[in-house]
Design a protein around this motif. Structure first.
Motif, short mmCIF file in Angstrom:
data_model
loop_
_atom_site.label_atom_id
_atom_site.label_comp_id
_atom_site.label_asym_id
_atom_site.label_seq_id
_atom_site.Cartn_x
_atom_site.Cartn_y
_atom_site.Cartn_z
N PRO A 230 8.54 -15.09 2.02
CA PRO A 230 8.33 -16.55 2.15
C PRO A 230 7.99 -16.98 3.58
O PRO A 230 7.14 -17.85 3.77
N SER A 231 8.61 -16.35 4.58
CA SER A 231 8.31 -16.71 5.98
C SER A 231 6.89 -16.32 6.34
O SER A 231 6.20 -17.04 7.06
N LEU A 232 6.47 -15.15 5.85
CA LEU A 232 5.09 -14.71 6.10
C LEU A 232 4.11 -15.72 5.50
O LEU A 232 3.16 -16.15 6.16
N ILE A 233 4.37 -16.10 4.26
CA ILE A 233 3.48 -17.02 3.55
C ILE A 233 3.46 -18.38 4.25
O ILE A 233 2.43 -19.05 4.32
N ALA A 234 4.60 -18.76 4.83
CA ALA A 234 4.70 -20.04 5.55
C ALA A 234 4.04 -19.97 6.92
O ALA A 234 4.03 -20.95 7.65
N GLY A 235 3.49 -18.81 7.29
CA GLY A 235 2.75 -18.72 8.55
C GLY A 235 3.62 -18.45 9.76
O GLY A 235 3.19 -18.63 10.90
N LYS A 236 4.85 -17.95 9.54
CA LYS A 236 5.74 -17.70 10.68
C LYS A 236 5.49 -16.34 11.31
O LYS A 236 6.10 -16.01 12.32
N ALA A 237 4.65 -15.54 10.69
CA ALA A 237 4.33 -14.22 11.26
C ALA A 237 2.99 -13.78 10.67
O ALA A 237 2.57 -14.30 9.64
N GLU A 238 2.36 -12.83 11.37
CA GLU A 238 1.11 -12.27 10.87
C GLU A 238 1.37 -11.05 10.00
O GLU A 238 0.60 -10.77 9.08
N LEU A 239 2.44 -10.30 10.32
CA LEU A 239 2.73 -9.05 9.61
C LEU A 239 4.16 -9.09 9.06
O LEU A 239 5.08 -9.50 9.77
N ALA A 240 4.34 -8.66 7.83
CA ALA A 240 5.70 -8.43 7.31
C ALA A 240 5.84 -6.94 7.09
O ALA A 240 5.02 -6.32 6.40
N ALA A 241 6.86 -6.36 7.73
CA ALA A 241 7.10 -4.92 7.60
C ALA A 241 8.60 -4.73 7.55
O ALA A 241 9.31 -4.99 8.52
N ALA A 242 9.10 -4.34 6.39
CA ALA A 242 10.55 -4.27 6.21
C ALA A 242 10.88 -3.27 5.10
O ALA A 242 11.71 -3.53 4.23
N GLY A 243 10.21 -2.13 5.13
CA GLY A 243 10.39 -1.19 4.02
C GLY A 243 10.05 -1.88 2.71
O GLY A 243 10.72 -1.68 1.70
N ILE A 244 8.99 -2.69 2.74
CA ILE A 244 8.69 -3.54 1.58
C ILE A 244 7.96 -2.73 0.51
O ILE A 244 6.88 -2.18 0.75
N THR A 245 8.56 -2.66 -0.65
CA THR A 245 7.96 -1.96 -1.78
C THR A 245 6.83 -2.79 -2.37
O THR A 245 6.99 -3.99 -2.59
N VAL A 246 5.72 -2.11 -2.61
CA VAL A 246 4.58 -2.77 -3.26
C VAL A 246 4.90 -2.90 -4.75
O VAL A 246 5.24 -1.90 -5.39
N ASN A 247 4.82 -4.11 -5.29
CA ASN A 247 4.93 -4.25 -6.75
C ASN A 247 4.08 -5.43 -7.22
O ASN A 247 3.55 -6.19 -6.41
N GLU A 248 3.91 -5.53 -8.52
CA GLU A 248 2.98 -6.51 -9.09
C GLU A 248 3.39 -7.95 -8.75
O GLU A 248 2.54 -8.77 -8.41
N ASP A 249 4.68 -8.25 -8.83
CA ASP A 249 5.14 -9.61 -8.52
C ASP A 249 4.76 -10.00 -7.10
O ASP A 249 4.26 -11.09 -6.85
N ARG A 250 5.01 -9.10 -6.17
CA ARG A 250 4.74 -9.39 -4.77
C ARG A 250 3.24 -9.45 -4.48
O ARG A 250 2.81 -10.21 -3.62
N LYS A 251 2.46 -8.65 -5.22
CA LYS A 251 1.00 -8.67 -5.03
C LYS A 251 0.41 -10.03 -5.38
O LYS A 251 -0.67 -10.37 -4.92
N LYS A 252 1.12 -10.78 -6.21
CA LYS A 252 0.64 -12.13 -6.53
C LYS A 252 0.83 -13.07 -5.33
O LYS A 252 0.15 -14.06 -5.20
N MET A 253 1.80 -12.73 -4.45
CA MET A 253 2.14 -13.62 -3.34
C MET A 253 1.45 -13.25 -2.03
O MET A 253 1.16 -14.11 -1.20
N VAL A 254 1.24 -11.95 -1.80
CA VAL A 254 0.74 -11.47 -0.51
C VAL A 254 -0.25 -10.33 -0.74
O VAL A 254 -0.35 -9.82 -1.85
N ASP A 255 -0.97 -9.96 0.32
CA ASP A 255 -1.81 -8.76 0.25
C ASP A 255 -1.07 -7.61 0.92
O ASP A 255 -0.42 -7.81 1.96
N PHE A 256 -1.21 -6.43 0.35
CA PHE A 256 -0.56 -5.24 0.91
C PHE A 256 -1.59 -4.29 1.50
O PHE A 256 -2.67 -4.12 0.95
N SER A 257 -1.19 -3.64 2.59
CA SER A 257 -1.99 -2.56 3.17
C SER A 257 -1.91 -1.34 2.26
O SER A 257 -1.17 -1.34 1.28
N ASP A 258 -2.62 -0.29 2.66
CA ASP A 258 -2.41 1.00 2.01
C ASP A 258 -0.96 1.42 2.28
O ASP A 258 -0.41 1.09 3.33
#
Ligand code: ARG
Length: 255
Positions: free
Chosen positions: A81-109
Motif C-alpha cells: 500500500p505504501s508503494l502504491i501511495a507513492g512513498k517509495a519507488e521500490l518495494a523489497a521485503a522478501g515479497i512473494t509474487v502471486n496473482e493477487d499482488r500482481k493486480k496491485m503492482v508490477d513485479f521484476s523477474d
C-alpha cells in the motif's frame, strides 16, 4: 515498535512536504526502498541500520539509476500500500509474487525460489497435514503464510508483527506452531535445540521473491530486470546471499 506506520502523522507531514517540494518524486534525491526489516537474511537491523540481501539488490538498482538508496521500514502489510501511495519507488521485503499482488503492482523477474515451512517443538513435530487442523498457528500478518492458513487450512491464524514474535509466542506456549518463510525460519531455530522445521515435505508451498514497483513503469522495470540479470550472471547475487546468511547467523549467535 521501532517503525513508522503509514498512518503516522510524521509520515503524513513528510509526504505533504515532498508533495510541495517535488510532486512526490525523488528525481534529484535517493531511490526509496520500502521494506519490513524483521526478515533475515533479506532485511534485518544491524544496530540501527537496515541491511540484507534485498537492500543490496536495491542498492545495485539505485546505483544503475545514479542515485543513493534510502530505506524505510514499515509493517509488512503496509509495504505494498505504501508503494502504491507513492512513498517509495521500490518495494523489497522478501515479497512473494502471486496473482493477487500482481493486480496491485508490477513485479521484476524473481531473484530467488523459496517457500514456507512449519516450525514446532521437536517433541510434537507437526508435519503440516491433518495433524495441524484446529491448532493455534502463528504467522506474520499480511504474508503468504497467513494466506496459506486461511485458504488451505480454512482457519484463522494468530497474527504477529514479525516471524520472531510468532516464534516467541510458540516458546511461551501461547500457540502450537509457526508457519514462515524458510530463511527467517532457519534463522529463528538456530541455537534452539527444542524446536525445528518439522514440516513433511519440508516446503508447504513453492514461492518466488521479486522487487515490486508501482504499475505502469516499463522503463524502470526493464532497468531492475537488467540489474537482477547482471547480479545473477556475475555471481554477485550468490555472494550477496552468502554474505548476509552469514551475517544473520552471526547476529543470532551473539544474542
Ligand atoms: N514471502 C512472504 C510474503 O510475501 C513473507 C514476506 C515477509 N517479509 C518481510 N520482510 N517481513 O508474504
Amino acid at each position: 515498535m521501532n517503525k513508522t506506520t503509514v498512518k503516522s502523522p510524521m509520515l503524513a507531514a513528510l509526504a505533504a512536504a515532498t508533495l510541495i517540494s517535488g510532486c512526490g518524486k525523488s528525481d534529484s534525491g535517493a531511490v526509496r526502498m520500502i521494506t519490513e526489516a524483521t526478515f533475515p537474511p533479506y532485511e534485518f537491523r544491524e544496530g540501527t541500520e537496515v541491511v540484507g540481501i534485498d537492500v543490496e539488490i536495491c542498492k545495485a538498482i539505485a546505483a544503475e539509476l545514479g542515485k543513493p538508496l534510502a530505506v524505510e521500514d514499515v509493517e509488512f502489510d503496509s509495504v505494498l500500500p505504501s508503494l502504491i501511495a507513492g512513498k517509495a519507488e521500490l518495494a523489497a521485503a522478501g515479497i512473494t509474487v502471486n496473482e493477487d499482488r500482481k493486480k496491485m503492482v508490477d513485479f521484476s523477474d524473481p531473484y530467488v525460489e523459496t517457500g514456507i515451512v512449519l516450525i514446532s517443538a521437536k517433541s510434537v513435530a507437526y508435519k503440516g497435514g491433518d495433524d495441524i487442523k484446529g491448532k493455534r498457528i502463528g504467522v506474520q500478518n499480511g504474508t503468504t503464510s497467513a494466506d496459506y492458513v486461511v485458504e488451505k487450512l480454512q482457519q484463522e491464524p494468530e497474527r504477529f508483527d514479525s516471524p520472531a514474535s510468532a516464534f516467541a509466542a510458540l516458546k511461551a506456549g501461547k500457540i502450537d506452531l509457526v508457519i514462515a518463510d524458510v530463511d527467517p525460519a532457519e534463522n529463528l531455530i538456530k541455537g534452539e535445540p527444542d524446536y525445528a522445521i518439522t514440516s513433511e515435505p519440508r516446503f508447504l508451498t513453492s514461492e518466488c521473491y521479486a522487487i515490486a514497483i508501482k504499475k505502469g513503469q516499463p522503463e524502470l522495470l526493464a532497468t531492475i530486470n537488467k540489474v537482477i540479470a547482471e547480479l545473477k550472471e556475475s555471481g554477485k547475487l550468490d555472494a550477496i546471499f552468502a554474505e548476509f546468511k552469514a551475517k544473520a547467523d552471526a547476529l543470532v549467535d551473539a544474542d
